[in-house]
Scaffold this motif. Structure first.
Motif, mmCIF file in Angstrom:
data_model
loop_
_atom_site.group_PDB
_atom_site.id
_atom_site.type_symbol
_atom_site.label_atom_id
_atom_site.label_comp_id
_atom_site.label_asym_id
_atom_site.label_seq_id
_atom_site.Cartn_x
_atom_site.Cartn_y
_atom_site.Cartn_z
ATOM 1 N N ALA A 29 60.118 32.280 43.370
ATOM 2 C CA ALA A 29 60.663 32.363 42.011
ATOM 3 C C ALA A 29 60.272 31.147 41.185
ATOM 4 O O ALA A 29 60.989 30.767 40.248
ATOM 5 N N HIS A 111 68.036 38.350 37.781
ATOM 6 C CA HIS A 111 66.811 38.136 38.562
ATOM 7 C C HIS A 111 66.678 39.192 39.652
ATOM 8 O O HIS A 111 67.662 39.608 40.266
ATOM 9 N N HIS A 113 63.816 40.002 42.912
ATOM 10 C CA HIS A 113 62.576 39.678 43.622
ATOM 11 C C HIS A 113 62.210 40.800 44.585
ATOM 12 O O HIS A 113 62.977 41.124 45.492
#
Length: 270
Positions: A29, A111, A113
């Protein structure tokens, strides 16, 4: 992820977790880190075993991070990581990214991922991520693009692995070439301020080849991916044994090299 529409291709076998626990905020990140500051509230969608989440919690403390997974069983992996590290500022919530159980404008940063490649409707997922992000906040996502995976020396079994993996991922309702689509998905979701970048992982040292190749060799035999290959009749047990052997052969190559591309989006919510 929407359990009614998709099957999580990787699963949570130890062969997978060994790979996913390697991930940190720095190696997974980095594009987001310059935008974080102490006191922010952050939602981490599809947190997995929680290693990235725990790092993010340290960066925004005393702000609170909320970690989301589809099932309590999956979320227990992250809870164990937070307990082991003694991370005090993380909440855990079972929720579906297609319909997040949070009010509008709840977080400074949202967020995800390696999540959008696995969901049934990535555009709806981004709409929901945007809904729960406050105006002026950031929606951030990073996904690999399997079509960019490349390696040396040429290894037919790895060609077979990649073809098989992409077929299984799509049969499961996902999109393994998600990376190249992130910008388009963000625009379709109504996000206008989109910054799109790319970064790589590269495995070439003896240690890295053994870790990456060994993980995929084991996953080719014992993981949800392997089970689905057999269930969908896309491969036989002999096929999977051959692919696993190919991974082990590749990782013993002194000149072995493997690289993959990730796409990243940072979206400022209006």
């Amino acid at each position: 992820m929407n359990g009614d529409e998709t099957v999580y291709t990787h699963g949570h076998d130890e062969s997978v977790l060994r790979n996913h626990r390697w991930r940190t905020a720095e190696n997974s990140a980095g594009y987001l880190l310059p935008h974080l500051r102490a006191g922010m509230t952050l939602l981490d969608v599809g947190c997995g075993p929680g290693t990235i989440t725990a790092d993010l919690a340290g960066l925004v403390a005393p702000g609170v991070v909320t970690a989301v997974e589809m099932t309590d069983e999956a979320l227990s992996l992250a809870r164990n990581e937070f307990a082991k590290r003694g991370v005090p500022n993380v909440l855990t919530v079972v929720s579906d990214v297609h319909a997040l159980d949070f009010p509008d404008d709840s977080f400074d940063v949202v967020h995800a991922h390696q999540v959008l490649q696995h969901v049934g409707d990535p555009v709806q997922a981004l709409r929901e991520m945007t809904r729960v992000c406050r105006p002026g906040g950031i929606v951030a996502a990073r996904d690999a693009d399997y079509g960019t995976f490349t390696w040396f020396p040429p290894t037919p079994e790895l060609d077979e692995w990649l073809t098989l993996y992409k077929a299984i991922a799509r049969a499961n309702g996902g999109e393994p070439d998600a990376g190249r689509r992130l910008r388009a998905w963000a625009h379709e979701a109504g996000l206008g301020d989109v910054v799109n970048t790319a970064s790589t992982w590269c495995f070439s040292s003896d240690e890295d080849r053994e870790w990456w190749g060994g993980s995929w060799a084991d996953r080719s035999l014992q993981s949800n991916y392997a089970d689905r290959a057999l269930e969908l009749r896309l491969a036989t047990g002999a096929d999977l044994e051959r692919i696993a052997a190919g991974w082990r052969s590749w990782m013993r190559e002194d000149d072995g090299w493997f690289a993959l591309l990730h796409s990243e989006i940072l979206c400022r919510v209006q």
